[in-house]
Design a protein around this motif. Structure first.
Motif, PDB file in Angstrom:
ATOM      1  N   ALA A   1       5.124  27.678  -0.543  1.00 55.32           N
ATOM      2  CA  ALA A   1       4.005  28.593  -0.293  1.00 55.32           C
ATOM      3  C   ALA A   1       3.117  28.079   0.841  1.00 55.32           C
ATOM      4  O   ALA A   1       2.563  28.873   1.610  1.00 55.32           O
ATOM      5  N   LYS A   2       3.011  26.782   0.958  1.00 53.64           N
ATOM      6  CA  LYS A   2       2.195  26.181   2.015  1.00 53.64           C
ATOM      7  C   LYS A   2       3.022  25.803   3.238  1.00 53.64           C
ATOM      8  O   LYS A   2       2.478  25.286   4.219  1.00 53.64           O
ATOM      9  N   LYS A   3       4.333  26.035   3.161  1.00 57.00           N
ATOM     10  CA  LYS A   3       5.223  25.685   4.278  1.00 57.00           C
ATOM     11  C   LYS A   3       5.064  24.218   4.678  1.00 57.00           C
ATOM     12  O   LYS A   3       4.993  23.871   5.865  1.00 57.00           O
ATOM     13  N   THR A   4       5.030  23.381   3.689  1.00 58.16           N
ATOM     14  CA  THR A   4       4.779  21.962   3.944  1.00 58.16           C
ATOM     15  C   THR A   4       5.723  21.106   3.111  1.00 58.16           C
ATOM     16  O   THR A   4       5.979  21.419   1.948  1.00 58.16           O
ATOM     17  N   THR A   5       6.211  20.039   3.716  1.00 55.52           N
ATOM     18  CA  THR A   5       6.945  19.033   2.978  1.00 55.52           C
ATOM     19  C   THR A   5       6.177  17.724   3.030  1.00 55.52           C
ATOM     20  O   THR A   5       5.436  17.477   3.981  1.00 55.52           O
ATOM     21  N   TYR A   6       6.353  16.914   2.004  1.00 52.90           N
ATOM     22  CA  TYR A   6       5.584  15.687   1.864  1.00 52.90           C
ATOM     23  C   TYR A   6       6.517  14.498   1.663  1.00 52.90           C
ATOM     24  O   TYR A   6       7.625  14.642   1.161  1.00 52.90           O
TER      25      TYR A   6
ATOM     26  N   SER B   1       5.601  25.944  11.001  1.00 59.66           N
ATOM     27  CA  SER B   1       5.140  27.258  11.421  1.00 59.66           C
ATOM     28  C   SER B   1       6.223  27.915  12.263  1.00 59.66           C
ATOM     29  O   SER B   1       7.064  27.243  12.859  1.00 59.66           O
ATOM     30  N   GLY B   2       6.193  29.242  12.271  1.00 58.41           N
ATOM     31  CA  GLY B   2       7.133  29.978  13.098  1.00 58.41           C
ATOM     32  C   GLY B   2       8.540  30.105  12.527  1.00 58.41           C
ATOM     33  O   GLY B   2       9.457  30.531  13.231  1.00 58.41           O
ATOM     34  N   LEU B   3       8.719  29.752  11.265  1.00 60.66           N
ATOM     35  CA  LEU B   3      10.034  29.873  10.640  1.00 60.66           C
ATOM     36  C   LEU B   3       9.862  30.245   9.167  1.00 60.66           C
ATOM     37  O   LEU B   3       8.791  30.055   8.585  1.00 60.66           O
ATOM     38  N   THR B   4      10.933  30.779   8.594  1.00 56.96           N
ATOM     39  CA  THR B   4      10.920  31.089   7.166  1.00 56.96           C
ATOM     40  C   THR B   4      11.248  29.800   6.429  1.00 56.96           C
ATOM     41  O   THR B   4      12.407  29.434   6.242  1.00 56.96           O
ATOM     42  N   PHE B   5      10.206  29.120   6.029  1.00 54.51           N
ATOM     43  CA  PHE B   5      10.324  27.741   5.546  1.00 54.51           C
ATOM     44  C   PHE B   5      11.313  27.606   4.404  1.00 54.51           C
ATOM     45  O   PHE B   5      12.078  26.651   4.341  1.00 54.51           O
ATOM     46  N   SER B   6      11.311  28.558   3.504  1.00 52.25           N
ATOM     47  CA  SER B   6      12.159  28.462   2.316  1.00 52.25           C
ATOM     48  C   SER B   6      13.645  28.604   2.645  1.00 52.25           C
ATOM     49  O   SER B   6      14.489  28.386   1.767  1.00 52.25           O
ATOM     50  N   ASN B   7      13.984  28.942   3.871  1.00 53.33           N
ATOM     51  CA  ASN B   7      15.389  29.015   4.292  1.00 53.33           C
ATOM     52  C   ASN B   7      15.914  27.682   4.812  1.00 53.33           C
ATOM     53  O   ASN B   7      17.095  27.580   5.152  1.00 53.33           O
ATOM     54  N   TYR B   8      15.051  26.686   4.857  1.00 51.82           N
ATOM     55  CA  TYR B   8      15.400  25.417   5.491  1.00 51.82           C
ATOM     56  C   TYR B   8      15.331  24.254   4.512  1.00 51.82           C
ATOM     57  O   TYR B   8      14.327  24.085   3.805  1.00 51.82           O
ATOM     58  N   ALA B   9      16.391  23.452   4.508  1.00 50.97           N
ATOM     59  CA  ALA B   9      16.289  22.140   3.898  1.00 50.97           C
ATOM     60  C   ALA B   9      15.445  21.271   4.828  1.00 50.97           C
ATOM     61  O   ALA B   9      15.415  21.484   6.042  1.00 50.97           O
ATOM     62  N   MET B  10      14.762  20.301   4.256  1.00 50.63           N
ATOM     63  CA  MET B  10      13.883  19.444   5.040  1.00 50.63           C
ATOM     64  C   MET B  10      14.290  17.982   4.871  1.00 50.63           C
ATOM     65  O   MET B  10      14.741  17.562   3.808  1.00 50.63           O
TER      66      MET B  10
ATOM     67  N   GLY C   1       0.807  -1.212   0.000  1.00 50.10           N
ATOM     68  CA  GLY C   1       0.000   0.000   0.000  1.00 50.10           C
ATOM     69  C   GLY C   1       0.840   1.260   0.000  1.00 50.10           C
ATOM     70  O   GLY C   1       2.078   1.215  -0.125  1.00 50.10           O
ATOM     71  N   SER C   2       0.159   2.391   0.150  1.00 47.76           N
ATOM     72  CA  SER C   2       0.839   3.669   0.116  1.00 47.76           C
ATOM     73  C   SER C   2       0.223   4.628   1.120  1.00 47.76           C
ATOM     74  O   SER C   2      -0.935   4.477   1.521  1.00 47.76           O
ATOM     75  N   LEU C   3       1.009   5.596   1.505  1.00 48.90           N
ATOM     76  CA  LEU C   3       0.572   6.670   2.384  1.00 48.90           C
ATOM     77  C   LEU C   3       1.263   7.956   1.965  1.00 48.90           C
ATOM     78  O   LEU C   3       2.396   7.919   1.477  1.00 48.90           O
ATOM     79  N   ARG C   4       0.596   9.057   2.196  1.00 45.80           N
ATOM     80  CA  ARG C   4       1.207  10.359   1.968  1.00 45.80           C
ATOM     81  C   ARG C   4       1.369  11.048   3.303  1.00 45.80           C
ATOM     82  O   ARG C   4       0.369  11.388   3.950  1.00 45.80           O
ATOM     83  N   LEU C   5       2.594  11.247   3.704  1.00 43.88           N
ATOM     84  CA  LEU C   5       2.879  11.947   4.938  1.00 43.88           C
ATOM     85  C   LEU C   5       3.091  13.427   4.650  1.00 43.88           C
ATOM     86  O   LEU C   5       3.688  13.792   3.637  1.00 43.88           O
ATOM     87  N   SER C   6       2.617  14.256   5.561  1.00 40.19           N
ATOM     88  CA  SER C   6       2.783  15.697   5.440  1.00 40.19           C
ATOM     89  C   SER C   6       3.485  16.235   6.683  1.00 40.19           C
ATOM     90  O   SER C   6       3.359  15.670   7.768  1.00 40.19           O
ATOM     91  N   CYS C   7       4.177  17.331   6.491  1.00 38.17           N
ATOM     92  CA  CYS C   7       4.858  17.997   7.604  1.00 38.17           C
ATOM     93  C   CYS C   7       4.644  19.492   7.426  1.00 38.17           C
ATOM     94  O   CYS C   7       5.206  20.092   6.498  1.00 38.17           O
ATOM     95  N   ALA C   8       3.827  20.067   8.301  1.00 33.71           N
ATOM     96  CA  ALA C   8       3.514  21.489   8.220  1.00 33.71           C
ATOM     97  C   ALA C   8       4.398  22.271   9.177  1.00 33.71           C
ATOM     98  O   ALA C   8       4.487  21.926  10.358  1.00 33.71           O
TER      99      ALA C   8
END
Length: 123
Positions: A75-80, A25-34, A16-23
């Motif tokens: 834009a959504k400050k989210t990694t998947y 907040s409180g940081l400039t997301f685009s400045n961070y590798a994930m 099977g499959s799953l989609r994990l999300s990581c939201a």
């Protein structure tokens, strides 16, 4: 308050499959590798995948290469983490983490961690 919140884990059958999300907040997301990491009971934390600030560069561990895909939406400050062809050995708590600036595959270089989401693969 700087925070990473994972979601999307659960119980899934082999293959099977799953989609994990990581939201974030409180940081400039685009400045961070994930990065995504996982830890199974009695085992050391394992890095799975990492993505650069722009999303252009990605890195995968051999154990998930070809089955998992990491992505991000600044834009959504989210990694998947798109997981597929899941195996029982993928069962673990999955964590996302943020590292200022450049991508890394080394866990202790990550500054901010989420609380984790459980993924259980049943056979």
């Amino acid at each position: 308050q700087v925070q990473l919140v994972e979601s999307g884990g659960g119980l899934v059958q082999v293959g099977g499959s799953l989609r994990l999300s990581c939201a974030a907040s409180g940081l400039t997301f685009s400045n961070y590798a994930m990065g995504w990491f996982r830890q199974a009971p009695g085992r050391e934390r394992e890095r799975i995948a990492a993505i650069s600030r722009s999303g252009y560069n990605k890195d995968y561990s051999d154990s998930v290469k070809g089955r998992f895909i990491i992505s991000r939406d600044n834009a959504k400050k989210t990694t998947y983490l798109e997981t597929s062809s899941l195996k029982p050995e993928d069962t673990a708590v999955y964590y996302c983490a943020a590292k200022f600036a450049s991508l890394s595959v080394i866990a202790h270089e990550y500054d901010i961690w989420g609380q984790g989401t459980q993924v259980t693969v049943s056979s």
